[in-house]
Design a protein around this motif. Structure first.
Motif, PDB file in Angstrom:
ATOM      1  N   ASP A  65      30.732  34.030  38.841  1.00  0.00           N
ATOM      2  CA  ASP A  65      31.134  33.089  39.882  1.00  0.00           C
ATOM      3  C   ASP A  65      32.596  33.222  40.280  1.00  0.00           C
ATOM      4  N   ALA A  66      33.401  33.871  39.447  1.00  0.00           N
ATOM      5  CA  ALA A  66      34.821  34.026  39.775  1.00  0.00           C
ATOM      6  C   ALA A  66      35.413  35.155  38.949  1.00  0.00           C
ATOM      7  N   LEU A  67      36.484  35.751  39.483  1.00  0.00           N
ATOM      8  CA  LEU A  67      37.212  36.824  38.814  1.00  0.00           C
ATOM      9  C   LEU A  67      38.682  36.459  38.749  1.00  0.00           C
ATOM     10  N   TYR A  68      39.269  36.629  37.570  1.00  0.00           N
ATOM     11  CA  TYR A  68      40.699  36.404  37.377  1.00  0.00           C
ATOM     12  C   TYR A  68      41.332  37.744  37.035  1.00  0.00           C
ATOM     13  N   GLY A  69      42.324  38.157  37.832  1.00  0.00           N
ATOM     14  CA  GLY A  69      42.881  39.480  37.657  1.00  0.00           C
ATOM     15  C   GLY A  69      44.391  39.527  37.634  1.00  0.00           C
ATOM     16  N   VAL A  70      44.900  40.418  36.806  1.00  0.00           N
ATOM     17  CA  VAL A  70      46.333  40.676  36.706  1.00  0.00           C
ATOM     18  C   VAL A  70      46.538  42.182  36.806  1.00  0.00           C
ATOM     19  N   SER A  71      47.543  42.590  37.570  1.00  0.00           N
ATOM     20  CA  SER A  71      47.910  43.997  37.682  1.00  0.00           C
ATOM     21  C   SER A  71      46.729  44.814  38.214  1.00  0.00           C
ATOM     22  N   ILE A  72      46.395  45.930  37.569  1.00  0.00           N
ATOM     23  CA  ILE A  72      45.341  46.808  38.084  1.00  0.00           C
ATOM     24  C   ILE A  72      44.012  46.069  38.186  1.00  0.00           C
ATOM     25  N   TRP A  73      43.776  45.112  37.284  1.00  0.00           N
ATOM     26  CA  TRP A  73      42.515  44.394  37.358  1.00  0.00           C
ATOM     27  C   TRP A  73      42.481  43.443  38.549  1.00  0.00           C
ATOM     28  N   GLY A  74      43.626  43.012  39.029  1.00  0.00           N
ATOM     29  CA  GLY A  74      43.645  42.236  40.262  1.00  0.00           C
ATOM     30  C   GLY A  74      43.082  43.054  41.410  1.00  0.00           C
ATOM     31  N   LEU A  75      43.489  44.318  41.472  1.00  0.00           N
ATOM     32  CA  LEU A  75      42.992  45.217  42.516  1.00  0.00           C
ATOM     33  C   LEU A  75      41.495  45.464  42.363  1.00  0.00           C
ATOM     34  N   ILE A  76      41.055  45.731  41.139  1.00  0.00           N
ATOM     35  CA  ILE A  76      39.639  45.979  40.896  1.00  0.00           C
ATOM     36  C   ILE A  76      38.811  44.733  41.199  1.00  0.00           C
ATOM     37  N   SER A  77      39.338  43.556  40.852  1.00  0.00           N
ATOM     38  CA  SER A  77      38.630  42.301  41.132  1.00  0.00           C
ATOM     39  C   SER A  77      38.388  42.124  42.627  1.00  0.00           C
ATOM     40  N   ALA A  78      39.399  42.448  43.412  1.00  0.00           N
ATOM     41  CA  ALA A  78      39.257  42.307  44.871  1.00  0.00           C
ATOM     42  C   ALA A  78      38.158  43.221  45.394  1.00  0.00           C
ATOM     43  N   TYR A  79      38.093  44.441  44.891  1.00  0.00           N
ATOM     44  CA  TYR A  79      37.039  45.359  45.318  1.00  0.00           C
ATOM     45  C   TYR A  79      35.660  44.852  44.911  1.00  0.00           C
ATOM     46  N   ARG A  80      35.568  44.351  43.677  1.00  0.00           N
ATOM     47  CA  ARG A  80      34.268  43.818  43.232  1.00  0.00           C
ATOM     48  C   ARG A  80      33.852  42.631  44.107  1.00  0.00           C
ATOM     49  N   ALA A  81      34.790  41.736  44.387  1.00  0.00           N
ATOM     50  CA  ALA A  81      34.480  40.556  45.183  1.00  0.00           C
ATOM     51  C   ALA A  81      34.196  40.901  46.639  1.00  0.00           C
ATOM     52  N   ALA A  82      34.614  42.092  47.073  1.00  0.00           N
ATOM     53  CA  ALA A  82      34.317  42.559  48.433  1.00  0.00           C
ATOM     54  C   ALA A  82      32.953  43.231  48.513  1.00  0.00           C
ATOM     55  N   VAL A 119      37.587  37.412  33.119  1.00  0.00           N
ATOM     56  CA  VAL A 119      39.047  37.489  33.096  1.00  0.00           C
ATOM     57  C   VAL A 119      39.437  38.778  32.393  1.00  0.00           C
ATOM     58  N   ILE A 120      40.195  39.636  33.077  1.00  0.00           N
ATOM     59  CA  ILE A 120      40.649  40.875  32.448  1.00  0.00           C
ATOM     60  C   ILE A 120      42.150  41.003  32.652  1.00  0.00           C
ATOM     61  N   SER A 121      42.850  41.260  31.559  1.00  0.00           N
ATOM     62  CA  SER A 121      44.310  41.333  31.604  1.00  0.00           C
ATOM     63  C   SER A 121      44.775  42.609  32.285  1.00  0.00           C
ATOM     64  N   GLY A 122      46.060  42.646  32.589  1.00  0.00           N
ATOM     65  CA  GLY A 122      46.661  43.867  33.095  1.00  0.00           C
ATOM     66  C   GLY A 122      46.818  44.880  31.973  1.00  0.00           C
TER      67      GLY A 122
END
Length: 272
Positions: free
Chosen positions: A47-64, A19-22
């Motif tokens: 097993d899972a990523l929780y993202g807010v703001s810029i980390w939401g974008l980074i999480s999606a790339y990591r999960a891809a 979990v990483i904050s914005g």
């Protein structure tokens, strides 16, 4: 100055939820925490990523399936650091448009959450309801645009009959959500919000808007920290719209070295 706190509790699993904050451009600190996890051979434990703001974008790339280095290269060569090319000249709704983000960043991602390799949970703010909204299924790109939409800087996103903006306005620390969904996992939380601006930095209306948003994002930081098993928080000397690459480079190195140093215990746990 920086502080680091850790809560270790008896875990039923050695699996990890990150979990990483914005925090705007400070999100690169979290990205290089991810790089440290890769080098410690813990990436496959996530097993899972929780993202807010810029980390939401980074999480999606990591999960891809992208590595930390690949994500960094993508963002650095996207035109993200040339905001004058992204000025919103045709409407008064925001200072910048989403054009560069849509054309140069989002187009390499799948369209739906279900196409990602691991679960991702993205948090946005419903500006009229005044509450947080969590997305983890269906369309991926609209929530990503919304979670990085700092009010007045980027335009709000209309999605599912809601007007959505940056998730940091209502839920910048979704640690309790992660703990509820994954009670037996080791929750690593990285906070990017121990930043104290100086009066000399408040030179414009944009500076005042950013300061207001910084204050919003800090709410409940210690309360949420109690839900984490590992909590990392460093005071980063940069604002959420930092564009000086030399400052960002220092942030990269801080995240990398902090990650290698502070996550060694998880390596020992893995070996048991």
């Amino acid at each position: 100055m920086w502080f680091f706190r850790r809560w270790f509790k008896k875990q039923k699993s050695d699996r990890i939820v990150l979990v990483i904050s914005g925090g705007g451009m400070r999100g690169f600190y979290g990205l290089w925490i991810l790089k440290a996890l890769e080098e410690l051979e813990l990436k496959q434990k996530i097993d899972a990523l929780y993202g807010v703001s810029i980390w939401g974008l980074i999480s999606a790339y990591r999960a891809a399936g992208y590595s930390a280095d690949e994500i960094m290269h993508k963002i650095l060569h996207s035109g993200f650091f040339s905001p004058w090319k992204n000025l919103n000249l045709f409407t008064r709704k925001s200072l910048l448009s989403n054009t560069l983000i849509e054309e140069n960043i989002l187009h390499d991602l799948p369209s739906n959450f279900e196409d990602l390799q691991i679960p991702v949970h993205i948090f946005c703010s419903d500006i009229f309801a005044g509450q947080s909204v969590q997305f983890s299924s269906g369309n991926l790109l609209s929530p990503l645009l919304a979670t990085i939409a700092i009010p007045w800087i980027f335009p709000a996103v209309e999605y599912q009959k809601k007007t959505l903006v940056d998730g940091g306005a209502t839920c910048n620390f979704p640690v309790s959500f992660a703990k509820k969904a994954y009670p037996d996992h080791h929750i690593i939380w990285v906070s990017l919000n121990k930043y104290q601006p100086k009066k000399s930095e408040l030179k414009s209306l944009v500076d005042s808007i950013i300061l207001w948003f910084e204050l919003l994002m800090r709410r409940d930081i210690l309360v949420q920290g109690a839900h984490a098993d590992t909590f990392i928080c460093r005071k980063l000397n940069s604002g959420i719209l930092e564009m000086k690459k030399e400052k960002l480079h220092k942030i990269f190195l801080q995240g990398y070295h902090d990650g290698l140093e502070q996550l060694q215990d998880l390596v020992h746990k893995k070996a048991k």
